[in-house]
Design a protein around this motif. Structure first.
Motif, PDB file in Angstrom:
ATOM      1  N   HIS B 350      21.364 -31.646  11.184  1.00 53.50           N
ATOM      2  CA  HIS B 350      20.727 -30.531  10.484  1.00 53.50           C
ATOM      3  C   HIS B 350      21.791 -29.593   9.921  1.00 53.50           C
ATOM      4  O   HIS B 350      21.738 -29.166   8.770  1.00 53.50           O
ATOM      5  N   HIS B 351      22.773 -29.323  10.743  1.00 56.12           N
ATOM      6  CA  HIS B 351      23.840 -28.415  10.327  1.00 56.12           C
ATOM      7  C   HIS B 351      24.705 -29.027   9.233  1.00 56.12           C
ATOM      8  O   HIS B 351      25.221 -28.331   8.361  1.00 56.12           O
ATOM      9  N   GLU B 352      24.878 -30.337   9.270  1.00 58.99           N
ATOM     10  CA  GLU B 352      25.847 -30.986   8.393  1.00 58.99           C
ATOM     11  C   GLU B 352      25.252 -31.590   7.126  1.00 58.99           C
ATOM     12  O   GLU B 352      25.997 -32.028   6.260  1.00 58.99           O
ATOM     13  N   SER B 353      23.951 -31.660   7.026  1.00 61.15           N
ATOM     14  CA  SER B 353      23.348 -32.181   5.795  1.00 61.15           C
ATOM     15  C   SER B 353      23.872 -31.370   4.611  1.00 61.15           C
ATOM     16  O   SER B 353      23.962 -30.149   4.688  1.00 61.15           O
ATOM     17  N   CYS B 354      24.221 -32.055   3.533  1.00 59.36           N
ATOM     18  CA  CYS B 354      24.767 -31.301   2.400  1.00 59.36           C
ATOM     19  C   CYS B 354      23.674 -30.503   1.711  1.00 59.36           C
ATOM     20  O   CYS B 354      23.945 -29.508   1.059  1.00 59.36           O
ATOM     21  N   GLY B 355      22.428 -30.958   1.838  1.00 62.59           N
ATOM     22  CA  GLY B 355      21.329 -30.187   1.272  1.00 62.59           C
ATOM     23  C   GLY B 355      20.912 -30.610  -0.119  1.00 62.59           C
ATOM     24  O   GLY B 355      20.110 -29.944  -0.751  1.00 62.59           O
ATOM     25  N   GLN B 356      21.485 -31.700  -0.615  1.00 60.00           N
ATOM     26  CA  GLN B 356      21.109 -32.124  -1.968  1.00 60.00           C
ATOM     27  C   GLN B 356      19.721 -32.714  -2.039  1.00 60.00           C
ATOM     28  O   GLN B 356      18.955 -32.421  -2.938  1.00 60.00           O
ATOM     29  N   CYS B 357      19.411 -33.617  -1.109  1.00 59.27           N
ATOM     30  CA  CYS B 357      18.120 -34.288  -1.283  1.00 59.27           C
ATOM     31  C   CYS B 357      17.114 -33.829  -0.243  1.00 59.27           C
ATOM     32  O   CYS B 357      17.443 -33.576   0.910  1.00 59.27           O
ATOM     33  N   ARG B 361      17.597 -32.716   3.740  1.00 62.88           N
ATOM     34  CA  ARG B 361      17.743 -31.260   3.891  1.00 62.88           C
ATOM     35  C   ARG B 361      16.616 -30.684   4.734  1.00 62.88           C
ATOM     36  O   ARG B 361      16.857 -29.940   5.681  1.00 62.88           O
TER      37      ARG B 361
END
Ligand code: FMN
Ligand code: SF4
Ligand code: SF4
Ligand code: FES
Lengths: 329, 446
Positions: B350-357, B361
């Motif tokens: 959760h902390h490391e997801s880049c957040g793009q998709c 995310r």
């Protein structure tokens, strides 16, 4: 030319065409939804995963199906490819889950959101979503902030489609905003409280699929379905000057760029056109804008009872267009 | 004792310095490759059967052969020393102890790829290792083993050490490339693959530290000899970083094919479970691979001994198998709570997801919150099914494999330890392990 079959419909497209664009040639139910792809923005697409489709046959040469669903907005078709969109239960199920993911942190504040009626996420959820929520957690919250004189950012509603950063990269002179942090904590933000001030910044509002970037001159002043959109243009040295005027009575409530049936702008407009000409006399009004049939905007307009055009506008409309205007319900 | 080819000189005083390294035969592979045609070096690596040691296990020689040589554009070798997978700490050990082995591998590999510029992308926290590498590169350059006209052959190679900023996602090869280019470390969509369009749009090979460090041995001893080590499908030796409730945590070089049981219980390796406790479960290849209960990690579903190899660990697919992954071997004794462990891993993703998709995310955060609730006694039985459903909808639907990496541990934990999840949500909403001890069936003593 290469051949592709989507949901049983075969067509020929140029090499390099994506599955999404091939499907758009056909239209209707075979077109996958798109929340992040935007034809005119380079590098857009691939992120929201709303457009995932099943490739049941890779190509005529290599008929093996692709092991995973692929993003139709950035996967080029191959000769003999067979694609399933609305005919694949797996695709439809995944789509339901993408809506669900996008709504995990998106507030359901449509009743007070300025984008209601024009929101791609609202439409996407309406067509593909579940009727109830399965995530009972606090959604993330941010205070809205003014990024410059024209735009208010409601980060709470952002779905991180990256379109606005692509506009900033590709259309504006100085990019001062982008994505901060990572993962679910990611935020669209300006560089240390900087204001977004450049000639084309308003386009960020138009490309935002949700109500995260709002027009400070328009927000809360009206609901879009009470307005009458009119195509209009003016001579502009910075942009094409082709816009939509959103009228109520004689008053121009807002000026936006023109969106096509996929909610995409082809001709981006400058801030002067958008925010410095709120009088109809500044414009050559071409006639009523055709809005896609399923839009809520059409629900309350184009009927004789509700449309009240200012007198001077009648003179600007030519009769043929006016006839067409009356016919639409 | 297994054969060692990467760590065999560890312990030789001063092996991290060039003179000692050369006195022990160091850089002979460079000398040798410079007389070979680059394509022949690629061929040798292909014959060796070496599979990438970064996690996915893709055959190294084959990856090299994909590099686009027709474009005429500069080619790059990028060494992935980001090493961020929880439980994995082998590359940093290798770089710390044998910096010249890596540099020798880089020179030989770059020559094979006809690259004149190579990067080592090192996790920024490894400050001391960065210093070690820079010193070793300077020494090698001084001796004409790196830089212009290496050993008078006319071949030039510069090696640049680049530091990351401690983002797990920057270990993913395309995010790493973005980061090297000075951008936000977001994975790129594939295709195009880096071998066609990588760093600055040029053909690029990204390889793990350990993969590159195996090249000198292969060059010196031939691909065939390397292929004879290990098993037919898992050639060579592999570094395993072992941790958890074992007597001797550390980095071991094993010959692939070593029985898992021997690895856990032999005094030459992990030395058995700490404090005489029983083995409960193992995560065999870094936090992203499925966890297996004692019974399944020691024996496959058919009752055959499970071996430390790509094929044996994955025997049974994701129903009863796991993966060799990056070689991060985490051992759990009977007192460890799987729910808490799964929550911990998910917290990381959760902390490391880049957040793009969106599936990754939002999905990692969703799973994290469900797991947190279950772990802290606020869960419902239906949460377990919901958790299962959420992980299933992340897997396979994301841009990069981080989504899968987040989903697999959750799936395996529910698959193999559902009773523990249920126990947490039922009365008395307590941890099964902490309060009641485990049923016999889920633990093993050997
Ligand atoms: C989220 C994520 C993190 C990764 N981190 C690393 C890493 O720290 N080190 C590494 O060598 N490979 C890592 N990988 C794998 C790389 O993408 C790539 O496959 C590998 O470096 C290729 O080298 P190899 O072929 O020698 O194994 C990671 C992959 C993912 C999806
Ligand atoms: S603010 Fe709007 S356009 Fe920008 S990333 Fe968020 S949702 Fe997309
Ligand atoms: S799977 Fe996760 S880490 Fe990978 S691109 Fe998507 S959001 Fe980023
Ligand atoms: S529209 Fe294709 S991934 Fe967003």
């Amino acid at each position: 030319m290469i051949k592709v079959t989507i949901d049983g419909i075969a067509l020929e497209v140029e090499e390099g065409t994506t599955i999404m664009n091939a499907a758009r040639r056909i239209g209707g139910d075979v077109v996958p939804p798109a929340m992040c792809y935007y034809t005119s923005l380079k590098g857009s697409g691939g992120k929201c995963r709303a457009c995932l489709v099943k490739v049941a046959q890779g190509s005529a040469k290599d008929p093996r199906p692709m092991p995973k669903l692929v993003a139709s907005c950035c996967t080029p078709v191959q000769d003999g490819m067979v694609v399933l969109n609305s005919t694949s239960p797996e695709v439809l199920e995944t789509r339901r889950s993408i809506v669900e993911f996008l709504l995990v942190n998106h507030p359901l504040d449509c009743p007070i959101c300025d984008q209601a009626g024009e929101c791609e996420l609202q439409n996407f959820a309406f067509e593909h979503g579940l009727q109830k929520t399965r995530s009972e957690f606090h959604r993330r919250e941010f205070d809205p902030i003014d990024i410059g004189p024209h735009i208010k950012l409601h980060m709470t509603r952002c779905i991180l489609c990256y379109r606005c950063t692509q506009v900033a990269d590709q259309l504006t002179d100085e990019r001062v905003h982008g994505v901060l942090w990572r993962g679910e904590a990611s935020e669209i933000s300006t560089y240390i409280q900087k204001a977004v001030e450049n000639d084309f910044s308003g386009n960020m509002i138009d490309v935002c699929p949700v109500g995260a970037l709002t027009d400070r001159h328009f927000r809360f002043r009206n609901r879009v379905w009470f307005l009458n959109p009119m195509d209009a243009h003016r001579h502009c040295t910075k942009c094409s000057g082709k816009v939509v005027l959103w009228l109520r009575g004689e008053e121009v409530y807002r000026v936006t760029a023109r969106k096509d049936q996929y909610d995409e702008v082809k001709d981006f407009i400058c801030n002067e056109c958008r925010w410095e000409h709120f009088e109809t006399k500044d414009w050559v009004v071409e006639g009523p804008r055709t809005v896609e049939k399923w839009s809520v905007i059409t629900a309350n307009k184009y009927t004789k009872e509700t449309v009240e055009l200012p007198d001077q506008l009648y003179s600007k409309l030519d009769n043929t267009k006016w006839d067409a205007f009356e016919g639409v319900t | 004792m297994s054969m060692k080819i990467l760590l065999d000189k560890v312990g030789v005083a001063g092996i991290e310095t060039l003179p000692v390294y050369r006195a022990h035969g160091g850089y002979s592979a460079v000398e040798k490759v410079l007389k070979m045609a680059p394509a022949d070096v690629v061929e040798e690596v292909k014959k060796s059967g070496l599979r990438g040691r970064g996690g996915a296990g893709f055959p190294t020689g084959m990856k090299w052969s994909f590099i686009d040589k027709k474009s005429g554009r500069p080619r790059y070798l990028v060494v992935n020393a980001d090493e961020s997978e929880p439980g994995t700490f082998k590359d940093r050990y290798l770089m710390e102890k044998m910096p010249h082995l890596l540099i020798e591998g880089i020179v030989a590999s770059s020559y094979a790829l006809e690259a004149n510029l190579s990067f080592i992308y090192v996790r920024g926290e490894f400050r001391w290792i960065i210093a070690i590498l820079e010193k070793a590169i300077a020494e090698a350059k001084e001796a004409g083993l790196v830089g212009k006209n290496i050993m008078g052959s006319g071949y030039n190679l510069e090696i640049v050490v680049q530091t990351g900023a401690g983002a797990y996602i920057c270990g993913e090869e395309t995010a790493l490339i973005e980061s090297l280019e000075g951008k936000r470390g977001n994975p790129r969509l594939k295709p195009p693959f880096p071998a066609v369009s990588g760093l600055y749009g040029n053909p690029t090979v990204v390889n793990n530290v350990e993969s590159i460090a195996a090249v000198p041995w292969i060059v010196n001893n031939s691909g065939e000899s390397y292929a004879k080590i290990g098993t037919p499908k898992s050639a060579g030796t592999k570094l395993i970083s072992a941790c958890g409730n074992i007597n001797y945590p550390g980095v071991y070089e094993i010959e692939l094919g070593l029985p898992v049981e021997e690895f856990i219980f032999s005094p030459s390796y992990c030395g058995g479970i700490k404090d005489g406790k029983r083995l409960k479960a193992v995560v065999a290849g870094g936090s992203s691979v499925p966890i297996l209960p004692a019974g399944l990690i020691l024996k496959t579903a058919n009752g055959e001994p499970r071996l430390m190899s790509y094929e044996s660990l994955s025997d049974g697919g994701f129903l009863t198998g796991t993966m060799l992954g990056s070689g991060g071997f985490i051992v759990y004794d009977e007192d460890q709570c799987i729910v808490r462990n799964t929550w911990n891993f998910t917290r990381f993703y959760h902390h490391e997801s880049c957040g793009q998709c969106s599936p990754c995310r939002e999905g990692t955060g969703w799973m994290e919150r469900i797991l947190h609730n279950i772990e802290y006694g606020h869960g419902k039985l239906s949460d377990i099914d919901l958790l299962w459903d959420v992980q299933r909808k992340i897997e396979g639907n994301t841009i990069c494999p981080l989504g899968d990496a987040a989903a697999w541990p959750v799936a395996a934990a529910i698959r193999h330890f559902r009773d523990e999840f249920e126990w947490h949500v039922r009365e008395p909403k307590e941890c099964l392990v902490r309060n009641y001890g485990l049923p016999e069936a889920t633990v093993a003593t050997v």
